[in-house]
Design a protein around this motif. Structure first.
Motif, PDB file in Angstrom:
ATOM      1  N   GLY A   1       0.668  -1.126   0.213  1.00 58.56           N
ATOM      2  CA  GLY A   1       0.181  -0.054  -0.271  1.00 58.56           C
ATOM      3  C   GLY A   1       0.846   1.485   0.041  1.00 58.56           C
ATOM      4  O   GLY A   1       0.496   1.621  -0.768  1.00 58.56           O
ATOM      5  N   PHE A   2       1.537   1.346   0.745  1.00 57.43           N
ATOM      6  CA  PHE A   2       2.747   2.599   0.759  1.00 57.43           C
ATOM      7  C   PHE A   2       3.174   2.414  -0.400  1.00 57.43           C
ATOM      8  O   PHE A   2       3.520   3.919  -0.808  1.00 57.43           O
ATOM      9  N   SER A   3       4.384   1.645  -0.820  1.00 54.11           N
ATOM     10  CA  SER A   3       4.731   1.429  -2.040  1.00 54.11           C
ATOM     11  C   SER A   3       3.719   2.166  -3.644  1.00 54.11           C
ATOM     12  O   SER A   3       4.280   3.156  -4.124  1.00 54.11           O
ATOM     13  N   LEU A   4       2.647   1.461  -3.619  1.00 51.14           N
ATOM     14  CA  LEU A   4       1.446   2.205  -4.302  1.00 51.14           C
ATOM     15  C   LEU A   4       1.048   3.531  -4.260  1.00 51.14           C
ATOM     16  O   LEU A   4       1.065   3.733  -4.895  1.00 51.14           O
ATOM     17  N   ALA A   5       1.307   3.804  -2.762  1.00 45.07           N
ATOM     18  CA  ALA A   5       1.012   5.620  -2.983  1.00 45.07           C
ATOM     19  C   ALA A   5       1.790   6.308  -3.122  1.00 45.07           C
ATOM     20  O   ALA A   5       1.739   7.356  -3.769  1.00 45.07           O
ATOM     21  N   VAL A   6       3.224   5.871  -3.049  1.00 47.26           N
ATOM     22  CA  VAL A   6       4.801   6.628  -3.663  1.00 47.26           C
ATOM     23  C   VAL A   6       4.975   6.496  -5.029  1.00 47.26           C
ATOM     24  O   VAL A   6       4.774   7.749  -5.556  1.00 47.26           O
ATOM     25  N   ALA A   7       4.396   5.862  -5.794  1.00 43.03           N
ATOM     26  CA  ALA A   7       4.257   5.382  -7.200  1.00 43.03           C
ATOM     27  C   ALA A   7       3.264   6.266  -7.941  1.00 43.03           C
ATOM     28  O   ALA A   7       3.463   6.943  -8.383  1.00 43.03           O
ATOM     29  N   VAL A   8       1.818   6.358  -7.315  1.00 39.24           N
ATOM     30  CA  VAL A   8       0.810   7.624  -7.756  1.00 39.24           C
ATOM     31  C   VAL A   8       1.223   8.630  -7.693  1.00 39.24           C
ATOM     32  O   VAL A   8       1.212   9.580  -8.491  1.00 39.24           O
ATOM     33  N   LEU A   9       2.064   9.171  -6.224  1.00 38.01           N
ATOM     34  CA  LEU A   9       2.406  10.983  -5.872  1.00 38.01           C
ATOM     35  C   LEU A   9       3.748  10.541  -7.278  1.00 38.01           C
ATOM     36  O   LEU A   9       3.329  12.243  -7.345  1.00 38.01           O
ATOM     37  N   PHE A  10       4.482   9.918  -7.128  1.00 36.92           N
ATOM     38  CA  PHE A  10       5.814   9.944  -8.196  1.00 36.92           C
ATOM     39  C   PHE A  10       5.247  10.367  -9.837  1.00 36.92           C
ATOM     40  O   PHE A  10       5.631  11.397 -10.227  1.00 36.92           O
ATOM     41  N   ASP A  11       4.104  10.242 -10.254  1.00 37.11           N
ATOM     42  CA  ASP A  11       3.853   9.890 -11.442  1.00 37.11           C
ATOM     43  C   ASP A  11       2.582  11.237 -11.522  1.00 37.11           C
ATOM     44  O   ASP A  11       2.729  11.877 -12.009  1.00 37.11           O
ATOM     45  N   ALA A  12       2.129  11.489 -10.331  1.00 32.92           N
ATOM     46  CA  ALA A  12       1.141  13.116 -10.224  1.00 32.92           C
ATOM     47  C   ALA A  12       2.663  14.046 -10.698  1.00 32.92           C
ATOM     48  O   ALA A  12       2.039  15.313 -11.054  1.00 32.92           O
ATOM     49  N   PHE A  13       3.293  13.682  -9.457  1.00 31.66           N
ATOM     50  CA  PHE A  13       3.718  14.930  -9.524  1.00 31.66           C
ATOM     51  C   PHE A  13       5.056  15.713  -9.990  1.00 31.66           C
ATOM     52  O   PHE A  13       5.773  16.899 -11.233  1.00 31.66           O
ATOM     53  N   VAL A  14       6.020  14.737 -10.311  1.00 29.02           N
ATOM     54  CA  VAL A  14       6.627  14.490 -11.510  1.00 29.02           C
ATOM     55  C   VAL A  14       6.880  14.741 -12.667  1.00 29.02           C
ATOM     56  O   VAL A  14       7.025  14.651 -13.361  1.00 29.02           O
ATOM     57  N   VAL A  15       6.691  12.986 -13.152  1.00 29.74           N
ATOM     58  CA  VAL A  15       5.366  12.805 -13.989  1.00 29.74           C
ATOM     59  C   VAL A  15       5.331  13.777 -15.208  1.00 29.74           C
ATOM     60  O   VAL A  15       4.964  14.359 -16.465  1.00 29.74           O
ATOM     61  N   ARG A  16       3.758  13.914 -14.350  1.00 26.19           N
ATOM     62  CA  ARG A  16       2.663  14.458 -14.926  1.00 26.19           C
ATOM     63  C   ARG A  16       3.143  16.378 -15.507  1.00 26.19           C
ATOM     64  O   ARG A  16       2.495  16.706 -16.048  1.00 26.19           O
ATOM     65  N   MET A  17       3.836  17.012 -14.219  1.00 31.52           N
ATOM     66  CA  MET A  17       3.733  18.298 -14.231  1.00 31.52           C
ATOM     67  C   MET A  17       5.669  18.624 -14.458  1.00 31.52           C
ATOM     68  O   MET A  17       5.984  19.774 -14.689  1.00 31.52           O
ATOM     69  N   ALA A  18       6.202  17.441 -14.376  1.00 27.61           N
ATOM     70  CA  ALA A  18       7.143  17.667 -15.402  1.00 27.61           C
ATOM     71  C   ALA A  18       8.134  17.061 -16.440  1.00 27.61           C
ATOM     72  O   ALA A  18       8.168  18.000 -17.018  1.00 27.61           O
ATOM     73  N   LEU A  19       7.585  16.142 -16.921  1.00 26.05           N
ATOM     74  CA  LEU A  19       8.615  15.702 -18.054  1.00 26.05           C
ATOM     75  C   LEU A  19       7.116  15.396 -18.911  1.00 26.05           C
ATOM     76  O   LEU A  19       7.755  15.877 -20.285  1.00 26.05           O
ATOM     77  N   VAL A  20       5.980  15.733 -18.259  1.00 24.63           N
ATOM     78  CA  VAL A  20       4.686  15.263 -19.581  1.00 24.63           C
ATOM     79  C   VAL A  20       4.709  16.324 -20.109  1.00 24.63           C
ATOM     80  O   VAL A  20       5.422  16.882 -21.565  1.00 24.63           O
TER      81      VAL A  20
END
Length: 60
Positions: free
Chosen positions: A11-30
């Motif tokens: 659960g913790f790993s999934l939460a970290v992955a969702v936050l990483f995707d939301a903030f790093v990938v979608r706000m910076a990389l895309v």
């Protein structure tokens, strides 16, 4: 390993992955990728004849 601990870790790993995707990938990389690709990144593919007609009307 206890099942409860394993479920909490997943659960913790999934939460970290969702936050990483939301903030790093979608706000910076895309947005950076779209900026690098320019106009071709968002334009749908047109058949060759329509593309030539469209490009003839675009000032360079």
């Amino acid at each position: 390993m206890d099942v409860d601990v394993f479920v909490k870790m997943v659960g913790f790993s999934l939460a970290v992955a969702v936050l990483f995707d939301a903030f790093v990938v979608r706000m910076a990389l895309v947005p950076a990728l779209f900026a690098l690709l320019g106009r071709t990144s968002a334009a749908p593919a047109l058949p060759t004849e329509q593309r030539r007609e469209h490009e003839a009307h675009i000032p360079s």
